[in-house]
Every structure is written in C-alpha cells, then in structure tokens.
Motif scaffolding. Structure first.
Motif, short mmCIF file in Angstrom:
data_model
loop_
_atom_site.label_atom_id
_atom_site.label_comp_id
_atom_site.label_asym_id
_atom_site.label_seq_id
_atom_site.Cartn_x
_atom_site.Cartn_y
_atom_site.Cartn_z
N ALA A 17 -63.11 42.11 46.36
CA ALA A 17 -64.35 42.19 45.37
C ALA A 17 -63.96 43.23 44.35
O ALA A 17 -64.29 42.84 42.98
N VAL A 18 -63.20 44.16 44.37
CA VAL A 18 -62.88 45.23 43.30
C VAL A 18 -62.01 44.82 42.87
O VAL A 18 -61.73 44.96 41.48
N GLU A 19 -60.98 44.31 43.35
CA GLU A 19 -59.55 43.76 42.70
C GLU A 19 -59.85 42.83 41.55
O GLU A 19 -59.29 42.75 40.39
N PHE A 20 -60.81 41.79 42.16
CA PHE A 20 -60.98 40.73 41.07
C PHE A 20 -62.21 40.67 40.43
O PHE A 20 -62.95 39.70 40.04
N SER A 21 -62.82 41.87 40.25
CA SER A 21 -64.22 42.10 39.71
C SER A 21 -64.00 41.79 38.11
O SER A 21 -62.73 42.06 37.62
N PRO A 22 -64.84 41.01 37.60
CA PRO A 22 -64.63 40.70 36.17
C PRO A 22 -64.84 42.00 35.24
O PRO A 22 -64.32 42.09 34.06
N ASP A 23 -65.34 43.22 35.73
CA ASP A 23 -65.38 44.56 35.10
C ASP A 23 -63.93 45.29 35.46
O ASP A 23 -63.58 44.96 36.58
N GLY A 24 -63.39 45.91 34.42
CA GLY A 24 -62.41 46.79 34.91
C GLY A 24 -62.93 47.93 35.89
O GLY A 24 -63.89 48.61 35.61
N VAL A 25 -61.97 48.48 36.83
CA VAL A 25 -62.31 49.39 37.68
C VAL A 25 -60.99 50.58 37.56
O VAL A 25 -59.86 49.95 37.82
N LEU A 26 -60.97 51.66 37.48
CA LEU A 26 -60.10 52.96 37.50
C LEU A 26 -60.66 53.68 38.26
O LEU A 26 -61.98 54.12 38.45
N VAL A 27 -59.83 54.55 39.24
CA VAL A 27 -59.83 55.44 39.94
C VAL A 27 -58.77 56.69 39.48
O VAL A 27 -57.92 56.36 39.43
#
Length: 339
Positions: A17-27
């Motif tokens: 879900a995180v990897e293919f989220s339409p929103d960008g995710v950075l840690v």
C-alpha cells in the motif's frame, strides 16, 4: 503494532500500500538523509538517480533551499505530526530544475533514532483550478462593475444631459438669432454626447455575453484599431439591437468588419466614424472616413471584392449599399437594410 508484528500477509499488504500509494512517501532521518522513497515520489522527482541516500534538501526549490536545513533541524528538536509550511504554497524541485506544486504532511516516529514520514501530494491540477476560479471571480467582479457603471450612466448621466438640453433649448427660444444659433450648436453637441454615452452603456451591458451584438461591435472596433493605427469612433442611435434579428445582426457585424478593412487597405485615413441608426423601418450603418475618397466607379463595376461583398450582404436582406464622397473630404459608405 509495527509491520514486524503483523502477520506475513498483512505486512506485505501494508508495504504494498505504501509502495504503490498515489501520494509520494519519503522517510527521512534527522540528518536529512532519505532512507526510503516510494514509486510515486520517484516519479514526481524525475531523473535516473534514486532518491534513497540523497539529502532531502535537494528536493527543495533553490529559493528556500538555504532555510530548509535550519527548519528541518527545528522540526527534529520538537517533532510533531503536522502539515509542512501551513498556509504556504510548497513545491518539489524536480531533476530537470522545474518546481512541482505539492502539499506535504509530516509524521515523526522513533525507531533506533528519530525519523519523519513525509507524505507528498501533487496539487498541480488543484492549483490550476484555483487560479482559474480566481480569474473567473475577478472577471465576474469586473462585469458587475461594468453593469453598475452602465446603470449609473443611463439612469443619472443621460437624464441630466437630457434635462440640460431641454433647458438650453428653452433659453434659445427667447434670444436673438445669433445667440439662438450658438445655443443650437450646444444642443447638437449635447445630442452627440448622449449618443456616445448610450453606445458606451450598450457595449458595457453586453461585455460579458459572448456573441452579443454590442460585444461583437466592440471586437470589430478593436480589430480595426490594430489595422488602422487609431480607434474608429462608434455611435449607436435608437434601439439598434432590440429591433434586429440574429441574421441581420450577424450581417451587420460582418459588413462593418469588411467596411473598416476596406478603409484600412485603401483610404489612407486618419479618422473613421461609424454610426448605426434605426431610421423608420430600416437600420443603417454609415462609415465615414477622411481619407483620399472613393475611386471613380461611374459606369464601371466595383473593383475588388470588398464593396461587392458589402453590396451582396445588403441585397440578401433586401437592402442597399452605396459608396460615395464625404464632405468635406473622404468617403461615406451607407449600408441600409430593413429590420
């Protein structure tokens, strides 16, 4: 519960879900290093180099890059879940140097050190829609102001001009001939001003209506101004728009465009006056210029297509079109059709 504590299938789904989220995710770690970037943020940033291992400051527009490291340090001193830059228009600097409008939400967590999850959303379309809405609201406000000006001109200025004209006329009735003639000149000037104000009111009132007669005439004047090098004077006399059919209005606009085009091409004029008037059961357009005058066409067919087109348009509506000399100089085109 962390992903390590989830059942294997649930853990995989969470990561998916995180990897293919339409929103960008950075840690991001406390020193600014990117330790995770999902596919959406990689696409937003563009370029061939992965984001992991780079410093997050590289994704900040150059205009604020110098301040970002300090702001990031302040955040890690007192990390809280919140939107980034509340009330500001944020942007992500892409690999090609362009800026992408974004919104960013921050959420810190502690896992052998403090990290922050940054959820990044592309808001390009939203910003574009907001700007279109703001422009539309501005245009609406402008149209409302034009309508108000038109009403004030019609209800206040014109009534006062009418009253002034009647007063001058009454004064002239009891004076000698020379004074009476002078006052008649004043009355004629007042009538001319009334006609010009009525034209302004007419075009203001239709300025926001695409295809409205007044706006179409104003568009033709604007186009002709660029060809002529000066702005033709336009005057309407009588209830021009209300008496004409859509077909007659369309032919009138096209004929005015043709006539002004002919003046620009042939007349070498420094001034043009256009009057459109309701006269009995006809509406007449007169285009007067101060140029070199019409060619000698007596006994000859009209040269060029301009006059031929004007005559054909008038004839199709059961009207007439004549080109003659103006006094003291120039040419006068009279285009008249029944309404």
């Amino acid at each position: 519960m962390t992903t390590d504590e989830l059942p294997m299938s649930a853990s995989r789904w969470a990561l998916h879900a995180v990897e293919f989220s339409p929103d960008g995710v950075l840690v991001v770690s406390s020193d600014g290093s990117i330790v995770y970037a999902n596919r959406s943020i990689e696409d937003m940033a563009g370029g061939d180099e992965p984001l992991v291992g780079r410093n997050v400051d590289e994704l900040v527009p150059e205009a604020v890059g110098g301040r970002h490291a300090r702001l990031r340090g302040s955040f890690f001193e007192a990390p809280t879940q919140r939107p980034m830059g509340s009330g500001l228009e944020l942007a992500l600097r892409r690999a090609d140097g362009s800026d992408l409008p974004v919104e960013v939400a921050l959420s810190p967590f502690d896992e052998d050190g403090v990290y922050v999850v940054a959820a990044v959303r592309d808001v390009t379309e939203r910003r574009r829609s907001q700007r279109r809405l703001a422009a539309a609201n501005q245009q609406l406000a402008l149209l409302e102001e034009r309508e108000r000006i038109g009403r004030d001109l019609h209800d206040v200025v014109l009534q006062r001009l009418y009253g002034t004209g009647l007063t001058v006329q009454a004064i002239g009735a009891g004076t000698d001939r020379a004074t009476g003639d002078a006052l008649e000149t004043v009355i004629d000037e007042i009538d001319r001003i009334i006609g010009e104000v009525r034209t302004i009111v007419f075009t203001l009132g239709t300025s926001g209506q695409r295809g409205a007669f007044g706006q179409d005439l104003a568009d033709v004047v604007a186009q002709a101004s660029r060809l002529l090098g000066f702005t033709p004077a336009l005057r309407l006399v009588g209830p021009v728009e209300s008496v004409m059919s859509d077909e007659t209005s369309a032919e009138m606009v096209a004929s005015m465009r043709e006539a002004l085009g002919n003046v620009a091409r042939h007349a070498k004029a420094s001034a043009v006056d256009v009057t459109i008037a309701v006269e009995g059961d006809r509406v007449t357009m007169r285009v007067r210029d101060d140029g070199i005058g019409p060619p000698d066409l007596e006994g000859q067919p009209a040269s060029g297509n301009g006059l031929v087109n004007l005559e054909a348009r008038a004839a199709a509506l059961g009207g007439t079109c004549r080109l003659g000399s103006a006094v003291p100089a120039g040419a006068l085109l009279s285009w008249s059709v029944p309404y």
